[in-house]
Design a protein around this motif. Sequence first.
Motif, PDB file in Angstrom:
ATOM      1  N   ILE A   1      -2.414  11.961   6.132  1.00  0.00           N
ATOM      2  CA  ILE A   1      -3.865  11.745   6.051  1.00  0.00           C
ATOM      3  C   ILE A   1      -4.192  10.315   6.477  1.00  0.00           C
ATOM      4  O   ILE A   1      -5.107  10.076   7.260  1.00  0.00           O
ATOM      5  CB  ILE A   1      -4.389  12.035   4.628  1.00  0.00           C
ATOM      6  N   LEU A   2      -3.406   9.363   5.974  1.00  0.00           N
ATOM      7  CA  LEU A   2      -3.698   7.969   6.327  1.00  0.00           C
ATOM      8  C   LEU A   2      -3.424   7.689   7.800  1.00  0.00           C
ATOM      9  O   LEU A   2      -4.163   6.952   8.440  1.00  0.00           O
ATOM     10  CB  LEU A   2      -2.898   7.018   5.455  1.00  0.00           C
TER      11      LEU A   2
ATOM     12  N   GLY B   1       4.734  12.354 -13.527  1.00  0.00           N
ATOM     13  CA  GLY B   1       3.959  11.838 -12.397  1.00  0.00           C
ATOM     14  C   GLY B   1       4.213  12.542 -11.079  1.00  0.00           C
ATOM     15  O   GLY B   1       5.167  13.306 -10.935  1.00  0.00           O
ATOM     16  N   VAL B   2       3.316  12.292 -10.131  1.00  0.00           N
ATOM     17  CA  VAL B   2       3.447  12.838  -8.784  1.00  0.00           C
ATOM     18  C   VAL B   2       3.178  11.724  -7.772  1.00  0.00           C
ATOM     19  O   VAL B   2       2.276  10.921  -7.975  1.00  0.00           O
ATOM     20  CB  VAL B   2       2.374  13.914  -8.481  1.00  0.00           C
ATOM     21  N   PHE B   3       3.956  11.698  -6.684  1.00  0.00           N
ATOM     22  CA  PHE B   3       3.669  10.751  -5.608  1.00  0.00           C
ATOM     23  C   PHE B   3       3.799  11.535  -4.309  1.00  0.00           C
ATOM     24  O   PHE B   3       4.888  11.933  -3.914  1.00  0.00           O
ATOM     25  CB  PHE B   3       4.652   9.584  -5.634  1.00  0.00           C
ATOM     26  N   ALA B   4       2.662  11.785  -3.668  1.00  0.00           N
ATOM     27  CA  ALA B   4       2.650  12.652  -2.493  1.00  0.00           C
ATOM     28  C   ALA B   4       2.887  11.833  -1.241  1.00  0.00           C
ATOM     29  O   ALA B   4       1.956  11.295  -0.671  1.00  0.00           O
ATOM     30  CB  ALA B   4       1.317  13.372  -2.422  1.00  0.00           C
TER      31      ALA B   4
ATOM     32  N   ARG C   1       0.029  12.561 -15.017  1.00  0.00           N
ATOM     33  CA  ARG C   1      -0.584  13.605 -14.201  1.00  0.00           C
ATOM     34  C   ARG C   1      -1.847  14.110 -14.869  1.00  0.00           C
ATOM     35  O   ARG C   1      -1.840  14.473 -16.047  1.00  0.00           O
ATOM     36  CB  ARG C   1       0.387  14.773 -14.036  1.00  0.00           C
TER      37      ARG C   1
ATOM     38  N   ASP D   1      -1.667  12.269  -9.704  1.00  0.00           N
ATOM     39  CA  ASP D   1      -1.137  11.227 -10.588  1.00  0.00           C
ATOM     40  C   ASP D   1      -2.123  10.047 -10.660  1.00  0.00           C
ATOM     41  O   ASP D   1      -2.596   9.567  -9.635  1.00  0.00           O
ATOM     42  CB  ASP D   1       0.192  10.790  -9.978  1.00  0.00           C
TER      43      ASP D   1
ATOM     44  N   LEU E   1       0.812  -1.218   0.000  1.00  0.00           N
ATOM     45  CA  LEU E   1       0.000   0.000   0.000  1.00  0.00           C
ATOM     46  C   LEU E   1       0.847   1.271   0.000  1.00  0.00           C
ATOM     47  O   LEU E   1       1.964   1.278   0.496  1.00  0.00           O
ATOM     48  CB  LEU E   1      -0.924  -0.006   1.221  1.00  0.00           C
ATOM     49  N   PRO E   2       0.293   2.351  -0.567  1.00  0.00           N
ATOM     50  CA  PRO E   2       0.947   3.635  -0.407  1.00  0.00           C
ATOM     51  C   PRO E   2       0.712   4.122   1.000  1.00  0.00           C
ATOM     52  O   PRO E   2      -0.274   3.710   1.616  1.00  0.00           O
ATOM     53  CB  PRO E   2       0.203   4.531  -1.418  1.00  0.00           C
TER      54      PRO E   2
ATOM     55  N   ILE F   1      -0.087  11.967   1.940  1.00  0.00           N
ATOM     56  CA  ILE F   1      -0.809  10.702   2.066  1.00  0.00           C
ATOM     57  C   ILE F   1      -0.460  10.032   3.385  1.00  0.00           C
ATOM     58  O   ILE F   1      -1.323   9.482   4.067  1.00  0.00           O
ATOM     59  CB  ILE F   1      -0.485   9.788   0.874  1.00  0.00           C
TER      60      ILE F   1
ATOM     61  N   TRP G   1       5.631   2.126  -7.982  1.00  0.00           N
ATOM     62  CA  TRP G   1       5.078   3.248  -8.746  1.00  0.00           C
ATOM     63  C   TRP G   1       6.141   3.791  -9.707  1.00  0.00           C
ATOM     64  O   TRP G   1       5.885   3.988 -10.900  1.00  0.00           O
ATOM     65  CB  TRP G   1       4.614   4.339  -7.782  1.00  0.00           C
TER      66      TRP G   1
ATOM     67  N   LEU H   1       5.792   0.263  -2.329  1.00  0.00           N
ATOM     68  CA  LEU H   1       4.859   0.715  -3.356  1.00  0.00           C
ATOM     69  C   LEU H   1       5.400   1.943  -4.089  1.00  0.00           C
ATOM     70  O   LEU H   1       5.207   2.093  -5.295  1.00  0.00           O
ATOM     71  CB  LEU H   1       3.488   1.018  -2.771  1.00  0.00           C
TER      72      LEU H   1
END
Lengths: 634, 282
Positions: A550-551, A540-543, B145, B85, A432-433, A547, A442, A438
């Motif tokens: 928030i999680l 792409g973006v991976f925050a 994106r 994304d 999981l992210p 995340i 990604w 992960l």
Amino acid sequence: MLPMMLALVILLPLMAAIGCYFLRVSTIRSMIVLVTGVCIAVTSLVLLGQGSFTYSPSTLLGISWDSLVTLADFSLLFVILYYAFKLKNQLIKVFAVLQIIPLAVFELFFVDHAAEVPAFYADSLALIMVAVISIIGSLICFFAIPYMKEHEEHLHLVNSRQPRFFFYLVLFLGAMNGLVLSNNILWLYFFFEVTTFCSFMLIAHDDTEIAVKNATRALWMNSLGGVAFVFGMIWAYTEVGSLSLQTIIEAGPMGGAMLVPIGLLCLAGFTKAAQLPFQSWLLGAMVAPTPVSALLHSSTMVKAGVYIVLRLAPAYAGTFLSEGIALCGAFTFLACAAIAISQSNGKKVLAYSTISNLGLIICCAGLNTPWAITAAIILIIFHAGSKALLFLCVGTIEHGIGSRDIDDMHGLYLKMPRTAIITIIGVLTMILPPFGVLLGKWMAIEAASGDIFVIVMLALGSALSLVFWARWAGILLTAPLRDKVPAEIQSPLTKFTLTALAAGTVILSLFSPVIYTGLIEPMIGKTYEITAGVFSSPVGVFAVYPIFFILAAAFVYAWIETKKSGNIQNAQSYMCGANVKEPGVQAFIGPMNQPVTLKASNYYLKSFFGEEKLTLWINFVALALIVLMLGGAL
Amino acid sequence: METIILMIFGVVVAPILGGLISGVDRKVTARLQSRFGPPILQPFYDVAKLFGKVKVINNFWQVFCAWVYLIAAALSVALLFAQSDLLLIFFVQAIGAVFLVMGGLASSSPYSQVGAQRELIQVLTYEPLIILVFASIFMVTGSFRIDEILAYDQPLLVKLPLMFIVLGYALTIKLRKSPFDFSTSHHAHQELVKGVLTEFSGPYLGIIELAHWYETVFILGICALFWHTSLVGVVLLLASTYFAEILIDNTMSRMTWRWMLKYVWSVGLVMSFVNLIWLHVG
């Protein structure tokens, strides 16, 4: 300072190993293991902080280190030959001789011994590997202390075999550190062989028929890798004229004659990383005590294989070999994830998933863009943590319930709540992210998205792995409601290692942007822009931070809600209205008015993904791909 | 700042939209079956009623899993509105899927257990297809994106017609509509034994229903990307796609997981290959 630290990470484990072997008192042995572990873990972090270096040790009492390594190398090969005769295994004999003779010829007639070759070279990749080996490896050794005690109690041994066990376990760490730091390819080869031999001895540890059989298989497969290594090394030397790995790599990217030796070295990496069709030795390694499996699968041995392929990546960039490696890796990723679904043995699921993830790392090396290499390094770091954790969890569960079968772990939460939760954390960090594995996946998928065959295999493989992980995590929770779950008793060292690894994998994931900017970016150049913990590139973006937070908030909130549910009404499971109405009984009224206890089992989808069904074909395809990879390079 | 406002907007609006879609779905389905059907707002009444029910559970982990499922679904919609994304959004959505399965497995009821295992097979079937759809969008627009994809000046449908059909399969599975509805389904006698949802009741079932609305909006949002250049186009595309879903739901009978896995993977992969190859050639 530097020689001191190198001695600490490579020679100290050797000394400690000898200490473990000869000082046969369990307290002293435990102290040696603990102190060594802490020392090398700290040193590895200091080395990581200092950054890259090149270094050659001077002489030891007037004898050059090169000759010492050569001497040790031949001694080791003859020891392997001795075991080949002892085991009466023709393959190992042939492979040992195929290493000894060419190596002797090479040393005597080819190598220019006067040439200066830096013995050690370390960049971020090597230093990250040292940290992974020293920290995770040491934690596994700590775990092994109480584990082996229990293990021997289970076996009712008269004479403890722990001295021998810890000898090889600790030696392994030193050899791995040596392997990843070596720049002289002969040194690299020596350490490569030491890891082969250590894994052989450790797999055979229990001395049962099956253990010896599987150890023998591991030895012949890895000796085959050794043969590929020797020939690759000699060939590369005749082309480039240097023993320095850096010179060989810098001679590339190259075509024609030079690609085959590089391909052979990668093939050696493949056997060590148990890539298809060499997977069977690693699956066989499951018979060894759990710490061995954990060590082999997470921080040593198989990681040496991917390390070599990744290290050589610049040498084959942009060639057909690179494409071939990407295809082989992606195919392993897909095929092993598929077989893992059909397995009910927990250790086997982990083994297939390791091979599958190593395939992904090798696929990234083959894709060979800066993005893909970043993905590979991220995967190496986080896979090691999560996989070590999961293996140790299965070991703990096995000692707790006497089985490693996933179906027997139904409702483990009621019996071993701590271990169950830690296992679930381990599983979630795999799929999981925003967890590191992960993140790596990604990056890998984005890096592969231009390649239609690779992307299809990655898409299928990633879906397959979700199935066996989610299923496993879910059934650990299976349980009727109870008022109180009794607390679980774990020995302090077990508790410490499991908690440290679980916390480590989660917290380290939070720091993935820092790991990227601090370690990976300086080595391979800027591939991602990092702002506020968000990886971004034009594609792409991976925050990570958003995340993660928030999680984390979501989990805390969900847990508060769960806590509140303690006083709410408790229902029996739905059984078409035929429940046996006794409190605490999970059964329904069946034929002849007899109570039938509930029993559920997993879908293993054997008709699609059965091991027996797939293995033969998968090996065929993998072999064909390897032939294509090497042949296309010619 | 704008991103955060968009995210909050998404989180608030998505369940309303999802509920309305579900209401229209029931109405249209009823008409197709020559029934009158409930009012369009019925799903909201249902969920409101669920939240008023007595809380009954089987295992407290169900509570945990239901909440994480909802939050992950909401977060994936929020990221969709924030134009993040595609792969990341999808992975966040997968958190929800995993926790729903874990919640189902947390009860020892065989119905719930089997339902959860079947749900996993559904995930296994649609997940690679969706990743391939995203990869194909990347091949056309050069980015994962959404902000970059929206800057592309042609409807994606023109270049990726087959991929849209592949997405349609994923949509049918994700919405758990016939013929792919064996992990939980909307038909009368199965309301009682509802696969993975069997052991969820009252407010917790309400939470899951809400999460499902988020998922509906999520997957329709992905469909909308295929005609992002015009608002009319988006509405037309979504309306016709969803109507097609309802038609398929009402005309197909349920199939086994074996059939689904074989059929959807083979058809999906072949269509993806054909579409991607012509993209390369063209």
